[in-house]
Design a protein around this motif. Structure first.
Motif, PDB file in Angstrom:
ATOM      1  N   ILE A 107       1.016  -1.271  -0.182  1.00  0.00           N
ATOM      2  CA  ILE A 107       0.006   0.047  -0.054  1.00  0.00           C
ATOM      3  C   ILE A 107       0.788   1.463  -0.005  1.00  0.00           C
ATOM      4  CG2 ILE A 107      -1.634   1.257   1.399  1.00  0.00           C
ATOM      5  CD1 ILE A 107      -2.992  -1.230   2.124  1.00  0.00           C
ATOM      6  N   PHE A 108       1.984   1.456   0.867  1.00  0.00           N
ATOM      7  CA  PHE A 108       2.524   2.440   1.066  1.00  0.00           C
ATOM      8  C   PHE A 108       3.668   2.619  -0.056  1.00  0.00           C
ATOM      9  CE2 PHE A 108       0.631   1.920   5.368  1.00  0.00           C
ATOM     10  CZ  PHE A 108      -0.049   2.890   5.395  1.00  0.00           C
ATOM     11  N   LEU A 109       4.194   1.607  -0.381  1.00  0.00           N
ATOM     12  CA  LEU A 109       5.489   1.698  -1.568  1.00  0.00           C
ATOM     13  C   LEU A 109       4.872   1.508  -2.848  1.00  0.00           C
ATOM     14  CD1 LEU A 109       8.288  -0.173   0.576  1.00  0.00           C
ATOM     15  CD2 LEU A 109       7.768   2.176   0.618  1.00  0.00           C
ATOM     16  N   SER A 110       3.737   1.128  -2.905  1.00  0.00           N
ATOM     17  CA  SER A 110       3.337   0.988  -4.429  1.00  0.00           C
ATOM     18  C   SER A 110       3.399   2.454  -5.226  1.00  0.00           C
ATOM     19  CB  SER A 110       2.340   0.165  -4.667  1.00  0.00           C
ATOM     20  OG  SER A 110       1.360   0.004  -5.945  1.00  0.00           O
ATOM     21  N   PRO A 111       3.402   2.420  -6.455  1.00  0.00           N
ATOM     22  CA  PRO A 111       3.374   3.571  -7.130  1.00  0.00           C
ATOM     23  C   PRO A 111       1.720   4.065  -7.458  1.00  0.00           C
ATOM     24  CG  PRO A 111       4.130   1.964  -8.772  1.00  0.00           C
ATOM     25  CD  PRO A 111       4.310   1.397  -7.114  1.00  0.00           C
ATOM     26  N   SER A 112       1.057   2.860  -7.121  1.00  0.00           N
ATOM     27  CA  SER A 112      -0.504   2.960  -7.369  1.00  0.00           C
ATOM     28  C   SER A 112      -1.081   4.377  -6.742  1.00  0.00           C
ATOM     29  CB  SER A 112      -1.267   1.881  -7.629  1.00  0.00           C
ATOM     30  OG  SER A 112      -1.276   1.497  -6.186  1.00  0.00           O
TER      31      SER A 112
END
Length: 428
Positions: A107-112
């Motif tokens: 959640i926190f490291l994804s580029p989405s």
């Protein structure tokens, strides 16, 4: 005997267990000696009182009353009473730490795009990992003091580590319920506003509400540290023999029951307001379903905790300390293990976010590799770049011609034409 700690009475309990065969031999020998002496002194009436006192002497040797007595919350040998509880706590701690870490990374490291509901799920995973840390700490203490917990019990209860462990446990439990309540209210508002609510919901407002949830959980957690509450070996307020601790546990149950009631009413109105013929977008449907599963599992697992708390208040004889301790060790941290598992196994956004993060990581590692430059490689790279630029220009030109034709025919451009372009990777 009145002693400061219940663990000091473990010495008398172990002495009675180990000395019972010896006491029986001494009793038999005493009776034989008494028979022989009775034959010698049978004709002497002056020694009758001595015989009666001598007959009572072995019986008074066994009665040792020590207070406070050890029990399930202050054991003498093992912190966990059975291997079933021991294995269950280890499994819950391992799955909770691993799965919540995966959810936070995705959640926190994804580029989405980080939507409001995904932010709440990420914060919920952070809080659940703290509950897993509590279970792991108790499992480690049980392993280090295996078979001789009574020697270290008083030191462990009064230590800073136990106080910090209990603080983390109550903070994680209460904050997770508050965050889940906010998630249910956010999903209800998003459905009422329609499909465009995802983009209109203010992430800053939601962060402020999440911060208030953390502050409220912190305020509730500080009460046992500031007041006079009994502490058990599992670093939670004692549900027995302490009126202040029992009142604190019942107050927590009432507050949590109110939160679950708000969540249940919110989701009942949500499902009643949904139109059966017009399902929402994939994002809305998956997240609404996920929060519903979270609400169902957490409510189902909270029923035993509420029942045992009120049973302790009413002092029902059917509920003993062993059952309460088993529920506190296994059932209370179980939502911290099931919440991330539901997201990892059944939510499609976890696989999408993890795939995007994996591709970005591979691209960053590939770009960071050193390259050997030579005249031939420079010429070949220039030629490949020119070909890639020309190909990209042709593709762009072709797309623009298709858009012009669709506009000339009076058709609306497709949704794919409005998607942001894929990040271009330079040719090698």
């Amino acid at each position: 005997m009145e002693l400061p700690y219940a663990f000091q009475c473990c010495a008398f309990v172990s002495c009675e267990k180990h000395s019972s065969p010896w006491d029986r031999d001494n009793n038999n020998n005493g009776k034989d000696d008494f028979g022989r002496r009775e034959g010698i002194l049978s004709n002497q009436e002056d020694h009758e009182d001595f015989l009666l006192d001598f007959d009572d002497e072995p019986k008074s040797h066994h009665t040792v009353q020590c207070s406070p007595s050890p029990g399930p919350f202050r054991p003498c040998h093992h912190l966990f009473g059975s291997w079933l509880i021991r294995v269950g706590v280890w499994v819950i701690a391992t799955l909770s730490l691993v799965c919540n870490t995966l959810v936070m990374v995705s959640i926190f490291l994804s580029p989405s795009f980080l939507s409001p509901v995904k932010l709440l799920i990420g914060l919920l995973a952070l809080v659940n990992s703290l509950m897993g840390l509590w279970s792991a700490t108790l499992a480690t203490v049980d392993a280090l003091t295996f078979g001789s917990f009574g020697r270290y019990g008083a030191r462990w209860e009064s230590s800073t580590g136990c106080k910090l462990t209990g603080f983390v446990s109550i903070f994680a439990s209460e904050t997770s319920i508050f965050l889940l309540t906010v998630a249910a209210l956010e999903r209800g508002l998003s459905v009422r506003r329609g499909k465009a609510a995802e983009g209109k919901t203010s992430t800053g407002t939601l962060r402020l509400v999440a911060a208030l949830c953390f502050l409220l959980g912190l305020a509730i957690t500080l009460l046992p540290l500031l007041g006079d509450y009994g502490v058990s070996s599992i670093c939670l307020p004692m549900p027995y023999e302490e009126p202040s601790s029992l009142g604190f546990m019942v107050a927590l149950v009432l507050v949590n029951s109110l939160c679950y009631l708000i969540m249940t009413v919110t989701y009942a109105r949500l499902y009643c307001s949904l139109e059966k013929g017009e399902p929402d977008s994939l994002w809305d449907c998956s997240m609404i379903r996920h929060v519903a599963w979270l609400l169902f599992t957490n409510c189902l697992l909270y029923f035993p905790v509420a029942f045992l708390s009120f049973s302790s208040l009413l002092k029902l004889p059917s509920v003993g300390p062993e059952v309460v301790k088993s529920v506190l060790l296994v059932v209370v941290p179980l939502p911290a293990c099931l919440n991330p598992l539901l997201y990892v196994l059944f939510n499609p956004h976890f696989r999408e976010d993890l795939g995007l993060l994996h591709r970005r990581t591979r691209g960053a590692l590939h770009l960071s590799r050193p390259r050997r430059l030579s005249l031939v490689s420079l010429n070949s790279e220039d030629a490949e770049k020119q070909s890639c630029d020309s190909t990209q220009a042709l593709v762009t030109f072709g797309v623009s011609e298709e858009e012009e034709e669709s506009r000339g025919a009076g058709q609306q451009p497709s949704a794919e034409a409005h998607h942001p372009p894929v990040a271009f990777i330079p040719c090698r």
